[in-house]
Design an enzyme around this catalytic site. Structure first.
Site, PDB file in Angstrom:
ATOM      1  N   HIS A   1       0.721  -1.298  -0.102  1.00 19.82           N
ATOM      2  CA  HIS A   1      -0.149  -0.129   0.056  1.00 19.82           C
ATOM      3  C   HIS A   1       0.970   1.203  -0.009  1.00 19.82           C
ATOM      4  CE1 HIS A   1      -3.353   2.677  -0.075  1.00 19.82           C
ATOM      5  NE2 HIS A   1      -2.567   3.288   0.702  1.00 19.82           N
TER       6      HIS A   1
ATOM      7  N   TYR B   1       1.390   4.816  -2.520  1.00 24.15           N
ATOM      8  CA  TYR B   1       1.680   6.479  -2.217  1.00 24.15           C
ATOM      9  C   TYR B   1       3.177   6.886  -2.691  1.00 24.15           C
ATOM     10  CZ  TYR B   1      -2.659   6.874  -0.565  1.00 24.15           C
ATOM     11  OH  TYR B   1      -4.057   6.958  -0.451  1.00 24.15           O
TER      12      TYR B   1
ATOM     13  N   HIS C   1      -9.540   0.305 -11.480  1.00 27.61           N
ATOM     14  CA  HIS C   1      -8.973   1.102 -10.320  1.00 27.61           C
ATOM     15  C   HIS C   1      -7.568   1.718 -10.320  1.00 27.61           C
ATOM     16  CE1 HIS C   1      -8.330   2.904  -6.290  1.00 27.61           C
ATOM     17  NE2 HIS C   1      -7.512   1.922  -6.053  1.00 27.61           N
ATOM     18  N   PHE C   2      -6.413   0.805 -10.435  1.00 29.25           N
ATOM     19  CA  PHE C   2      -5.297   1.035 -10.630  1.00 29.25           C
ATOM     20  C   PHE C   2      -4.874   1.750 -11.848  1.00 29.25           C
ATOM     21  CE2 PHE C   2      -4.241  -3.695 -10.534  1.00 29.25           C
ATOM     22  CZ  PHE C   2      -3.402  -3.665 -11.794  1.00 29.25           C
ATOM     23  N   HIS C   3      -5.647   1.614 -12.959  1.00 32.59           N
ATOM     24  CA  HIS C   3      -5.197   2.071 -14.138  1.00 32.59           C
ATOM     25  C   HIS C   3      -5.549   3.606 -14.169  1.00 32.59           C
ATOM     26  CE1 HIS C   3      -4.068  -1.709 -15.692  1.00 32.59           C
ATOM     27  NE2 HIS C   3      -3.230  -0.984 -16.396  1.00 32.59           N
TER      28      HIS C   3
ATOM     29  N   ARG D   1      -9.830 -10.490 -12.419  1.00 34.07           N
ATOM     30  CA  ARG D   1      -8.610 -10.081 -12.694  1.00 34.07           C
ATOM     31  C   ARG D   1      -7.613 -11.072 -13.079  1.00 34.07           C
ATOM     32  NH1 ARG D   1      -5.745  -7.302  -7.603  1.00 34.07           N
ATOM     33  NH2 ARG D   1      -4.123  -6.983  -9.219  1.00 34.07           N
ATOM     34  N   ARG D   2      -6.302 -11.103 -13.338  1.00 33.44           N
ATOM     35  CA  ARG D   2      -5.313 -11.661 -13.740  1.00 33.44           C
ATOM     36  C   ARG D   2      -5.684 -13.181 -14.230  1.00 33.44           C
ATOM     37  NH1 ARG D   2      -5.241 -11.588  -7.789  1.00 33.44           N
ATOM     38  NH2 ARG D   2      -3.848  -9.968  -7.077  1.00 33.44           N
TER      39      ARG D   2
HETATM   40 FE1  HAS Z   1      -6.108   1.732  -4.176  1.00 38.26          FE
HETATM   41  C1  HAS Z   1      -5.959  -1.455  -5.040  1.00 38.26           C
HETATM   42  C2  HAS Z   1      -8.236   1.725  -1.913  1.00 38.26           C
HETATM   43  C3  HAS Z   1      -5.612   5.258  -3.869  1.00 38.26           C
HETATM   44  C4  HAS Z   1      -3.312   2.102  -6.433  1.00 38.26           C
HETATM   45  N1  HAS Z   1      -4.909   0.473  -5.530  1.00 38.26           N
HETATM   46  C5  HAS Z   1      -5.129  -0.587  -5.291  1.00 38.26           C
HETATM   47  C6  HAS Z   1      -4.093  -1.247  -6.519  1.00 38.26           C
HETATM   48  C7  HAS Z   1      -3.085  -0.655  -6.785  1.00 38.26           C
HETATM   49  C8  HAS Z   1      -3.903   0.673  -6.305  1.00 38.26           C
HETATM   50  C9  HAS Z   1      -2.020  -0.855  -7.651  1.00 38.26           C
HETATM   51  O1  HAS Z   1      -9.160  -0.314  -0.172  1.00 38.26           O
HETATM   52  C10 HAS Z   1      -3.939  -3.025  -6.734  1.00 38.26           C
HETATM   53  C11 HAS Z   1      -3.278  -3.836  -5.967  1.00 38.26           C
HETATM   54  C12 HAS Z   1      -3.201  -5.143  -6.230  1.00 38.26           C
HETATM   55  O2  HAS Z   1      -2.410  -5.414  -7.500  1.00 38.26           O
HETATM   56  O3  HAS Z   1      -3.893  -6.035  -5.843  1.00 38.26           O
HETATM   57  N2  HAS Z   1      -6.761   3.100  -3.167  1.00 38.26           N
HETATM   58  C13 HAS Z   1      -7.643   3.063  -2.034  1.00 38.26           C
HETATM   59  C14 HAS Z   1      -8.083   4.162  -1.199  1.00 38.26           C
HETATM   60  C15 HAS Z   1      -7.343   5.234  -1.923  1.00 38.26           C
HETATM   61  C16 HAS Z   1      -6.521   4.780  -3.125  1.00 38.26           C
HETATM   62  C17 HAS Z   1      -8.848   4.368  -0.517  1.00 38.26           C
HETATM   63  N3  HAS Z   1      -4.645   3.330  -5.026  1.00 38.26           N
HETATM   64  C18 HAS Z   1      -4.665   4.659  -4.862  1.00 38.26           C
HETATM   65  C19 HAS Z   1      -3.735   5.491  -5.452  1.00 38.26           C
HETATM   66  C20 HAS Z   1      -3.053   4.368  -6.219  1.00 38.26           C
HETATM   67  C21 HAS Z   1      -3.531   3.321  -5.940  1.00 38.26           C
HETATM   68  C22 HAS Z   1      -3.463   6.927  -5.356  1.00 38.26           C
HETATM   69  C23 HAS Z   1      -1.925   4.693  -7.181  1.00 38.26           C
HETATM   70  C24 HAS Z   1      -1.218   5.781  -7.179  1.00 38.26           C
HETATM   71  N4  HAS Z   1      -6.880   0.382  -3.492  1.00 38.26           N
HETATM   72  C25 HAS Z   1      -7.450   0.555  -2.463  1.00 38.26           C
HETATM   73  C26 HAS Z   1      -8.189  -0.775  -1.789  1.00 38.26           C
HETATM   74  C27 HAS Z   1      -7.653  -1.960  -2.991  1.00 38.26           C
HETATM   75  C28 HAS Z   1      -6.671  -0.957  -3.795  1.00 38.26           C
HETATM   76  C29 HAS Z   1      -9.052  -0.797  -0.916  1.00 38.26           C
HETATM   77  C30 HAS Z   1      -7.449  -3.340  -2.593  1.00 38.26           C
HETATM   78  C31 HAS Z   1      -8.713  -3.694  -3.575  1.00 38.26           C
HETATM   79  C32 HAS Z   1      -8.530  -5.209  -3.711  1.00 38.26           C
HETATM   80  O4  HAS Z   1      -9.665  -5.893  -3.011  1.00 38.26           O
HETATM   81  O5  HAS Z   1      -7.754  -5.915  -4.306  1.00 38.26           O
HETATM   82  C33 HAS Z   1      -7.578   6.717  -1.595  1.00 38.26           C
HETATM   83  O6  HAS Z   1      -6.042   6.917  -1.247  1.00 38.26           O
HETATM   84  C34 HAS Z   1      -7.751   7.603  -2.608  1.00 38.26           C
HETATM   85  C35 HAS Z   1      -8.123   8.949  -2.057  1.00 38.26           C
HETATM   86  C36 HAS Z   1      -8.219  10.002  -3.473  1.00 38.26           C
HETATM   87  C37 HAS Z   1      -8.897  10.843  -3.535  1.00 38.26           C
HETATM   88  C38 HAS Z   1      -9.179  11.681  -4.677  1.00 38.26           C
HETATM   89  C39 HAS Z   1      -8.884  13.188  -4.565  1.00 38.26           C
HETATM   90  C40 HAS Z   1      -8.752  14.079  -5.715  1.00 38.26           C
HETATM   91  C41 HAS Z   1      -7.850  14.879  -6.164  1.00 38.26           C
HETATM   92  C42 HAS Z   1      -8.112  15.423  -7.450  1.00 38.26           C
HETATM   93  C43 HAS Z   1      -8.777  16.827  -7.519  1.00 38.26           C
HETATM   94  C44 HAS Z   1      -9.077  17.282  -8.547  1.00 38.26           C
HETATM   95  C45 HAS Z   1      -8.758  18.622  -9.083  1.00 38.26           C
HETATM   96  C46 HAS Z   1      -8.954  19.032 -10.635  1.00 38.26           C
HETATM   97  C47 HAS Z   1      -8.383  19.676  -8.169  1.00 38.26           C
HETATM   98  C48 HAS Z   1     -10.060  11.279  -2.321  1.00 38.26           C
HETATM   99  C49 HAS Z   1      -6.797  15.193  -5.319  1.00 38.26           C
HETATM  100  C50 HAS Z   1      -9.810  20.301 -10.430  1.00 38.26           C
HETATM  101  C51 HAS Z   1     -10.913  20.050 -11.390  1.00 38.26           C
HETATM  102  C52 HAS Z   1     -11.639  20.748 -11.837  1.00 38.26           C
HETATM  103  C53 HAS Z   1     -13.123  20.532 -12.483  1.00 38.26           C
HETATM  104  C54 HAS Z   1     -11.327  22.375 -11.864  1.00 38.26           C
HETATM  105 CU    CU Z   2      -3.977   0.001  -0.785  1.00 39.48          CU
END
Ligand code: HAS
Ligand code: CU
Length: 553
Positions: free
Chosen positions: A228, A232, A379-381, A444-445
């Site tokens: 995890h 980050y 999700h991860f893409h 997946r996989r």
């Molecule tokens: Fe995830 C699985 C939960 C974030 C990558 N994640 C994965 C895997 C990868 C990955 C690679 O709880 C698969 C691993 C594998 O091979 O099995 N993930 C989360 C949560 C967050 C999260 C709660 N993940 C990421 C990030 C990754 C990433 C970042 C890569 C860089 N993820 C999971 C969970 C799994 C998981 C479970 C396991 C699933 C399973 O069952 O296998 C959070 O940290 C996300 C928080 C993000 C936000 C978004 C904030 C938005 C922003 C943009 C603002 C936009 C603006 C644009 C300012 C709340 C900052 C302005 C727009 C206008 C219109 C003006």
């Molecule tokens: Cu994670």
């Protein structure tokens, strides 16, 4: 305007630039190969092509995952952060830091070569998570260990530059870029320890045949203890570009120095003790411990929400200063035709649904629906493959010219815009189809199969073709990117390009506590012991008969 100013400023000296470029070009070499593998596996899974008998889906999937997720990211991040640390501490890295940087590069490159050779020899089709009891050649694990150890040297380079800066600037707050780089590498050093233990004490002896079985639960727990924070480690450098570089690109300022630092400290504290959210469906961990990790996961969402807030604030204040009026007038004033802004901005847009999807994944009951389905791949893409990758591309468009003493020409900028559109449309189509199919239960996989022509699986095929089409667009975008970056490295006109580093608009008072590492590392260790101490002790003592190795390919 930026170019004129740049001539008066020190950017990055030549020896640091060479080091940084060496990292960045290995990153993009890995990226190119990974993109080819990615396109192929999309085509296979979509039932569009069949692979020749000398290779197989899982071999290509491993190549894609390892090269993209582990090699491309790690090299790019170190190359980028070293250049930025040099830029913000006077324009160069001191000799020892460069020595660490090159040592790391050599170790990592030996490790990468070992891992790639074993994958090509079909001796390591274990995917990028190298889950036991799938067993790769010992050389694969040794290569992975070298990659990790090499990356620590990148960290030493950053820490030693930071120390030197602090000694020369007593009592001052460090530059934001440096602070964030240090935080990222503190996270990385701590997070890679458990996977080093897994590789050194479990996988290597077992794959060499010195031990006959392996404790699967423990190996997966140690993996996700690292896995995890790994995501980050990818995200934080993208956030550095958002907080520190992007405001300058658009002609604005850092919204708040304290908020930015607080977000990074929170990412450091809360992104390690959360690994069980990848193991919610696994037996052998009691629900109470999973619950604690779920709560901490929801806490680590907060610094990302703070980041979203800061980005909006920077965009709005800058747009208004440029004359944007009314509720949304500022929006039009942003530099939409500048790829250095456009690419990371599109990345941010992707990150909104990506973050929402993450919260779904983390919610225990809903994880039961999506776990091990291709939803997770979707999700991860859109997290690492879109938000992070598009930001890294956007950074490359200015960083490579800075390092090679060249300029981003109007044509290269336009090509970059086209590249961004191809990548985004490809990623959108592919990931949308993945999310949808995942909800239908598609795993997946898994290679191409119609499950003996089961009607549901046959219906999936249309979406799998959409995935393949998206993968094709992504491949075109990848080739285009490499061509543009090759041009910027070797052929673009000579000139000075600015390394964009933004500052706050007025002098802000940042609480000194934010830079007291013993406090934060202490809290972090406490959180880790709370979240992992008992479950790991339990897995060590209630050790069921382990598993012999399997080679399923
Ligand atoms: Fe995830 C699985 C939960 C974030 C990558 N994640 C994965 C895997 C990868 C990955 C690679 O709880 C698969 C691993 C594998 O091979 O099995 N993930 C989360 C949560 C967050 C999260 C709660 N993940 C990421 C990030 C990754 C990433 C970042 C890569 C860089 N993820 C999971 C969970 C799994 C998981 C479970 C396991 C699933 C399973 O069952 O296998 C959070 O940290 C996300 C928080 C993000 C936000 C978004 C904030 C938005 C922003 C943009 C603002 C936009 C603006 C644009 C300012 C709340 C900052 C302005 C727009 C206008 C219109 C003006
Ligand atoms: Cu994670």
């Amino acid at each position: 305007m930026f170019n004129q100013k740049a001539t008066e400023q020190v950017q990055v000296d030549r020896s640091t630039a060479r080091l940084s470029l060496a990292y960045i070009w290995v990153a993009y070499a890995a990226f190119g190969l990974a993109a080819l593998a990615g396109m192929l596996q999309g085509m296979v899974r979509g039932g569009i092509v069949e692979l020749p008998s000398w290779t197989n889906y899982y071999q290509i999937l491993t190549a894609h995952g390892v090269l993209m997720a582990l090699i491309f990211t790690t090299y790019f991040i170190i190359g980028f952060l070293l250049s930025g640390v040099a830029k913000t501490t006077g324009g160069s890295l001191h000799l020892a830091a460069r020595g660490f940087g090159w040592t790391g590069w050599v170790l990592m490159t030996i490790g990468t070569a070992m891992a790639v050779v074993t994958i090509v020899m079909n001796d390591a089709s274990v995917l990028y998570t190298f889950y036991a009891p799938l067993k790769a050649s010992p050389l694969f694990y040794i290569g992975a260990a070298l990659l990790v150890v090499g990356s620590w040297f990148g960290g030493f380079a950053i820490f030693s530059s930071y120390r030197k800066w602090r000694q020369e600037n007593r009592g001052k707050m460090s530059p934001l870029f440096v602070f964030m780089s240090v935080t990222t590498f503190v996270l990385w050093m701590i997070a890679t320890l458990p996977v080093a233990v897994e590789v050194l004490f479990q996988l290597i002896p077992w794959s060499l045949g010195w031990t006959s079985s392996i404790n699967i639960m423990l190996s997966r727990t140690l993996f996700w203890f690292f896995g995890h924070p790994l995501v980050y480690f990818w995200l934080m450098p993208a956030y550095i570009a958002w907080y520190v570089c992007l405001p300058r690109v658009i002609g604005g300022h850092v919204f708040s120095d304290s908020l930015s630092r607080l977000a990074f400290i929170s990412l450091l504290l809360f992104s390690i003790p959360v690994g069980f959210h990848h193991q919610l469906m696994e037996p052998g961990i009691s629900p109470g411990w999973k619950m604690i990790h779920v709560i901490l996961t929801l806490i680590v969402v907060i610094p990302s929400l703070m980041t979203a807030f800061s980005m909006f604030a920077t965009f709005e204040t800058t747009g208004r200063k440029k004359g944007g009026t009314g509720l949304f007038g500022w929006f039009k004033k942003l530099p939409w035709s500048d790829v250095r802004f456009f690419a990371p901005f599109v990345g941010m847009l992707f990150f909104i649904p990506a973050g929402a999807g993450g919260i779904i994944n983390a919610s225990n009951q809903m994880n039961a629906v999506v776990h091990n389905t291709i939803w997770v791949t979707g999700h991860f893409h859109i997290t690492v493959g879109a938000a992070v990758a598009l930001t890294f591309f956007g950074v490359s468009f200015w960083l490579i010219p800075v390092l090679t003493g060249r300029t981003l020409t109007a044509t290269a900028n336009r090509m970059g815009m086209v590249q961004t559109v191809f990548w985004s449309v490809g990623m959108f189509l592919m990931s949308f189809a993945m999310h949808y199919l995942g909800l239908q239960g598609s795993p997946r996989r898994t290679s191409y199969t119609t499950y003996a022509d089961h009607p549901l699986a046959v219906e999936w095929l249309d979406y799998q073709r959409v995935m393949a089409f998206g993968g094709g667009l992504l491949f075109v975008a990848a080739i285009l990117l490499i061509l543009i970056l090759g041009y910027l490295t070797f052929f673009a006109p000579k000139g000075n390009t600015e390394y964009p580093i933004a500052e706050t608009e007025t002098k802000q008072h940042t609480p000194a506590i934010l830079e007291r590492w013993p406090v934060w590392i202490g809290v972090l260790v406490l959180l880790i012991v709370l979240a992992y101490g008992y479950p790991i002790a339990e897995q060590l003592t209630h050790n069921p008969p382990g598993s012999p190795p399997f080679r399923t390919w």
